[in-house]
Design a protein around this motif. Structure first.
Motif, short mmCIF file in Angstrom:
data_model
loop_
_atom_site.label_atom_id
_atom_site.label_comp_id
_atom_site.label_asym_id
_atom_site.label_seq_id
_atom_site.Cartn_x
_atom_site.Cartn_y
_atom_site.Cartn_z
N GLU A 10 0.82 -1.21 0.00
CA GLU A 10 0.00 0.00 0.00
C GLU A 10 0.85 1.25 0.00
O GLU A 10 0.55 2.24 -0.65
CB GLU A 10 -0.80 0.00 1.29
N HIS A 56 -5.87 -0.79 17.02
CA HIS A 56 -6.40 -0.35 15.73
C HIS A 56 -5.65 -1.07 14.62
O HIS A 56 -4.68 -0.54 14.07
CB HIS A 56 -6.22 1.16 15.56
N ILE A 66 -1.30 1.76 9.81
CA ILE A 66 -0.27 1.34 8.86
C ILE A 66 0.96 0.79 9.61
O ILE A 66 1.59 -0.16 9.16
CB ILE A 66 0.14 2.52 7.96
N ALA A 103 -1.30 7.44 1.19
CA ALA A 103 -1.40 6.30 2.11
C ALA A 103 -0.99 6.68 3.52
O ALA A 103 -1.66 6.34 4.49
CB ALA A 103 -0.54 5.15 1.60
N SER A 140 -2.82 9.73 5.99
CA SER A 140 -4.23 9.48 6.23
C SER A 140 -4.46 9.20 7.72
O SER A 140 -3.52 9.10 8.49
CB SER A 140 -4.67 8.26 5.42
N HIS A 141 -5.73 9.02 8.09
CA HIS A 141 -6.05 8.72 9.49
C HIS A 141 -5.43 7.40 9.94
O HIS A 141 -5.04 7.26 11.09
CB HIS A 141 -7.57 8.63 9.67
N GLU A 142 -5.36 6.42 9.00
CA GLU A 142 -4.79 5.12 9.38
C GLU A 142 -3.27 5.15 9.30
O GLU A 142 -2.60 4.21 9.67
CB GLU A 142 -5.29 4.01 8.43
#
Lengths: 131, 255, 110
Positions: free
Chosen positions: B123, B173, B177, B203, B206-208
């Motif tokens: 990703e 969570h 990443i 990628a 981002s929030h992740e």
């Protein structure tokens, strides 16, 4: 001859994360303590808000500052805020990366410079207010 | 060899090993093995002794046994370690508890499913995407020592996933990443030959991505190659912030 | 995945962290010792209270640390188990910081 490949998956075991995960390791505990200092930072900011509301009557708020409850709360908040300052300055070199050619400026130098600035600012403010 | 009074007593140390056999066990158990204690042995040596002489069914990953392949990561007494770098003498005479890396699904015994990590590396595009493609005939991409120094630390990652096993954010969570993937993204973003920082930004900004990180810092502590993923993430936060302000204050600027 | 808007909150958090780190300890010392112990004269206090720099200092030391608290608190609350309110937590936290900022503005500008 074509053979259809079948992918079989064994039953994986997923370990749940316990609710008290943060108590299971020293580094996790000190992380949570560091984060919770923000409560004292916010609390003192609120105290300053009340102070700001009373700025018009300096004699009255000087008297208010003598309140034993407020003094005790501040005595509790002070070490927490100091812990915030120390952990914050110690982490600054990780965020503030300075390169000189092929070498990185040593994290000790960056943190040290911040400590010196902290000392100078504190002394300056004390001087300005009390003298 | 230590001279001992009784003829048979050689020092031993106990391993308490996590066992899980899919299809056979519903819940994992712990199995105790007594292995010879030798001063120069690492946990991996002890596990190999178990497999070779005591219980051939014990399943685990290992390869280079010298800390460069990243295969043998496991929880040793609750801390993620490369078992080829964890010396028995640091635990002796206490028992050593060995479990699979935290926060990953367990396939069998000490083997975890690392697909999530591999997916995240894809990703984030953890490979060099040159600014300008040029044919081999045009020669090498040149780089100065100073340019190399900028990303070298992050290039030392051996994909051992100890940092993921240390990260409580990843534990809570699973979409995060994670440390190694972000450090590797930075490795390429900071490489003067690479031109895909903007691609990777979608990628990792981002929030992740970086924004789940609360700078616990345990990832950096457990990293066997001193990559400092926590540092990489904070640096990425600064980049993302500069990028955000640029896009907000200068929206007409080209991306 | 979209680029997040977190940077604005992270910037406020960082600014608040810096301000709190450098200025709060000495300010606490002033309010807990200097004033009650009379290290500042009554006249000095009156001058201090009416000085515009004091107002600016107080505003910065109220608003930014509140945003610092808001950002850190919304994450640590979820870490400690408050997952069910993780949706409204940012709204409540940043909202509180905003309200406090407006109140501080009101008291210090008027």
């Amino acid at each position: 001859m074509s053979v259809d490949a079948i992918e079989t998956k064994s039953k994986e075991y997923i370990r749940p994360m316990p609710a008290n995960w943060w108590m299971t390791k020293k580094t996790y505990v000190s992380f949570i303590v560091r984060e919770l200092t923000c409560i004292f930072v916010g609390g003192y900011a609120l105290f300053l808000l009340v102070l700001a509301a009373r700025l018009e009557e300096p004699e009255a708020f000087a008297a208010w500052l003598n309140s034993p409850l407020l003094i005790i709360l501040q005595i509790v908040a002070l070490p927490m805020v100091l812990y915030h300052s120390i952990t914050w300055i110690n982490l600054t070199p990780k965020v503030m990366v300075v390169w000189r050619g092929e070498e990185r400026v040593s994290p000790l130098v960056i943190a040290g410079a911040n400590y010196v600035a902290w000392a100078i600012l504190s002394i300056a403010i004390f001087y300005l207010v009390c003298i | 060899m230590a001279a001992s009074e009784s003829a048979q007593s050689a020092a031993t140390i106990t391993l308490e090993v996590f066992r899980y056999r899919p299809g056979q066990d519903d819940e994992p158990t712990f199995q105790r093995y007594d292995v010879p204690y030798q001063e120069d042995w690492v946990v991996l040596d002890a596990l190999n002794h178990v497999k070779d002489h005591i219980d051939g069914t014990l399943t685990y990953r290992w390869s280079c046994r010298m800390g460069v392949c990243g295969s043998c990561g496991m929880m040793v007494n609750g801390d993620p370690k490369l078992t080829c770098a964890a010396f028995l003498r640091d635990y002796y005479p206490d028992a050593i508890r060995i479990e699979p890396l935290n926060y990953f699904p367990v396939i069998r015994d000490l083997v975890i499913n690392m697909d999530d990590f591999l997916d995240k590396m894809s990703e984030v595009k953890t490979w060099l995407i040159p600014k300008e493609e040029k044919p081999v005939s045009e020669g090498e991409y040149l780089q100065t020592p100073a340019e190399l120094a900028h990303y070298k630390q992050f290039s030392m990652c051996i994909n051992c996933m100890l940092c993921y096993a240390a990260c409580p954010v990843y534990g809570q969570h699973p979409n995060f990443i994670g440390p190694a993937a972000i450090a590797l993204a930075q490795r390429y973003n900071l490489d003067s030959r690479d031109g895909a920082a903007d691609d990777r930004a979608d990628a990792i900004f981002s929030h992740e991505g970086i924004w789940e990180c609360t700078f616990v810092g345990d990832c950096t502590r457990v990293c066997p190659k001193k990559v400092d993923p926590a540092g990489a993430i904070q640096q990425a936060k600064v980049e993302a912030t500069k990028d955000w302000f640029r896009s907000v204050l200068v929206p007409w600027g080209n991306k | 995945m979209a680029r997040s808007n977190e940077p604005i909150f992270w910037s406020l958090f960082s600014a608040g962290g810096v301000v709190a780190a450098f200025f709060m300890p000495i300010t606490i010392l002033l309010t807990v010792i200097a004033v009650p112990a009379g290290l500042i004269s009554a006249e000095g206090l009156r001058q201090l209270a009416s000085h515009p720099l004091t107002r600016l200092y107080l505003f910065v030391l109220i608003s930014l640390p509140m945003f610092h608290w808001a950002h850190r608190f919304r994450f640590v609350a979820v870490d400690l188990g408050c997952k069910s309110i993780s949706g409204i937590l940012p709204v409540v936290c940043y909202g509180t910081a905003l309200v406090v900022t407006l109140l501080a503005l009101f008291h210090l500008v008027t």
